[in-house]
Design a protein around this motif. Sequence first.
Motif, mmCIF file in Angstrom:
data_model
loop_
_atom_site.group_PDB
_atom_site.id
_atom_site.type_symbol
_atom_site.label_atom_id
_atom_site.label_comp_id
_atom_site.label_asym_id
_atom_site.label_seq_id
_atom_site.Cartn_x
_atom_site.Cartn_y
_atom_site.Cartn_z
ATOM 1 N N ARG A 1 0.624 -0.979 -0.114
ATOM 2 C CA ARG A 1 -0.047 -0.241 -0.093
ATOM 3 C C ARG A 1 0.990 1.205 0.062
ATOM 4 N NH1 ARG A 1 -3.731 0.329 4.943
ATOM 5 N NH2 ARG A 1 -2.177 1.418 5.948
ATOM 6 N N GLU A 2 2.151 1.008 0.867
ATOM 7 C CA GLU A 2 2.843 2.477 0.876
ATOM 8 C C GLU A 2 3.760 2.328 -0.283
ATOM 9 O OE1 GLU A 2 3.074 4.544 2.995
ATOM 10 O OE2 GLU A 2 1.677 3.584 4.167
ATOM 11 N N THR A 3 3.773 1.847 -1.110
ATOM 12 C CA THR A 3 4.598 1.575 -2.177
ATOM 13 C C THR A 3 3.970 2.069 -3.403
ATOM 14 O OG1 THR A 3 5.700 0.017 -2.121
ATOM 15 C CG2 THR A 3 6.191 0.231 -3.757
ATOM 16 N N VAL B 1 0.895 4.271 -3.420
ATOM 17 C CA VAL B 1 0.596 5.412 -2.610
ATOM 18 C C VAL B 1 1.494 6.177 -2.671
ATOM 19 C CG1 VAL B 1 0.834 7.792 -0.972
ATOM 20 C CG2 VAL B 1 -0.732 5.190 -1.179
ATOM 21 N N GLY B 2 3.437 5.600 -2.913
ATOM 22 C CA GLY B 2 4.320 6.556 -3.436
ATOM 23 C C GLY B 2 4.508 6.642 -4.576
ATOM 24 N N ASN C 1 1.994 9.518 -5.961
ATOM 25 C CA ASN C 1 1.716 11.173 -5.898
ATOM 26 C C ASN C 1 3.224 11.045 -6.896
ATOM 27 O OD1 ASN C 1 1.805 12.679 -3.524
ATOM 28 N ND2 ASN C 1 4.442 12.472 -2.876
ATOM 29 N N ASN D 1 -2.375 12.857 -5.640
ATOM 30 C CA ASN D 1 -1.459 12.760 -4.472
ATOM 31 C C ASN D 1 -3.389 12.088 -3.018
ATOM 32 O OD1 ASN D 1 -1.409 12.778 -1.658
ATOM 33 N ND2 ASN D 1 -1.185 15.517 -1.850
ATOM 34 N N ARG E 1 -3.003 10.131 -0.589
ATOM 35 C CA ARG E 1 -2.013 9.935 0.943
ATOM 36 C C ARG E 1 -2.829 9.696 2.612
ATOM 37 N NH1 ARG E 1 2.491 8.088 2.513
ATOM 38 N NH2 ARG E 1 3.501 8.698 0.531
ATOM 39 N N ASP E 2 -4.055 10.610 1.974
ATOM 40 C CA ASP E 2 -4.914 10.747 3.416
ATOM 41 C C ASP E 2 -5.804 10.058 3.349
ATOM 42 O OD1 ASP E 2 -3.621 13.212 4.064
ATOM 43 O OD2 ASP E 2 -4.713 14.908 2.881
ATOM 44 N N LYS E 3 -6.162 9.344 2.303
ATOM 45 C CA LYS E 3 -7.442 7.866 1.837
ATOM 46 C C LYS E 3 -6.869 7.052 1.702
ATOM 47 C CE LYS E 3 -10.395 11.368 -0.133
ATOM 48 N NZ LYS E 3 -11.116 12.341 -1.358
ATOM 49 N N ALA E 4 -5.691 7.257 1.919
ATOM 50 C CA ALA E 4 -4.738 5.358 1.863
ATOM 51 C C ALA E 4 -5.304 4.369 2.452
ATOM 52 C CB ALA E 4 -3.464 5.682 1.356
#
Length: 367
Positions: free
Chosen positions: A63-65, A67-68, A71, A76, A78-81
Amino acid sequence: MMLVTFGCVLSGMFLGGSAHASAVRIKDIVDYEGIRDNQLVGYGLVVGLNGTGDRLTNTLFTRETLVGMLNRLGVNIRDKAIQLQTHNTAAVMVTASLPPFSHGGSRIDVTVSAVGDAQSLTGGTLIVTPLQAADGEVYAVAQGSLVTNAFTARGPGAVATRNVPTSGHIANGAVVEREVPVLLGAGGIIHLSLKNSNYTTAVRIATVINRHMGRGTARVDDPRTVAVNLAGRNVSEALYEIGDLTVTPDTMAKVIVDEAAGTIVIGDNVRITTVAIAQGNLTVQVTNSPEVSQPNAFGAGQTAVVPRTQINVTTDREHKMGILSDGPSLANLVTGLNALGVGPRDMISILQAIKADGALQAELEVR
């Protein structure tokens, strides 16, 4: 002299060495110092999966990858990831081997393997992934469509899978961005490294090189290394000449046994001293046939199960003790064991017993 008696009802496969060693090219049995592959690795994302990717609620790194990556592409979220629920993405490790003399712009193959809980990478596409070496520098960039050569079929009560669907391959999937310099013959000396360490073979290689290129050109440093002085010579042309020279490699007296597969490999230099061998088969068969005993129609009693057991013991009396004489060659050793009617599985036990007695003049390696 030794007696070996045992029984075995197994089968297998026997492999033996050749009667005479043949000459081989030097380049087939040595590696050249400085000429080697370099391992590359990278972390990336595979997209386009048909619902078989990582579950983002379980694999936070995926998930973080994701989102990155979005981005960096100007999306963008990130606030709703936390609301991401896609199953079409998987985190993967990408590996490759960078061959020597690879130049910028050339292509190499890559292997892609799932890191999270993805069920399959079939049909996915690898997004641009930098591949780094041990020094942390990027030497290639990978991207492309995966081929897994696997499938998974699911039903309400069964699952059928062929090969490994969580690992794929991309032919020519990476572009080389940085070259690895190869310095051949630094200081006028290049080292030949034997793939199988052996003093005799190393001396033979040095002798052949000195005979062809002049006395004192090659010397043996250790059982694995032959140093060649190429001062004043064109290194590439000299290695071409050396590589095509032929030698007869020496082989160690060794027997390799794979008990699980029933495979035996016997080297050409294996010798034995005289032994006596008795080999036979003992079979014990136990048959249990329970019977139901019922009382008469008007009699007292209850229905009961009465055990009926039969035991048969048979012994193969055709195999007798035989003498296995000193073996001057591998052919005599194999012929002697075959003459006793010994199967491959039985040969394993015989060889182990002969080695324990000290009659097997070779190293016995059991795997």
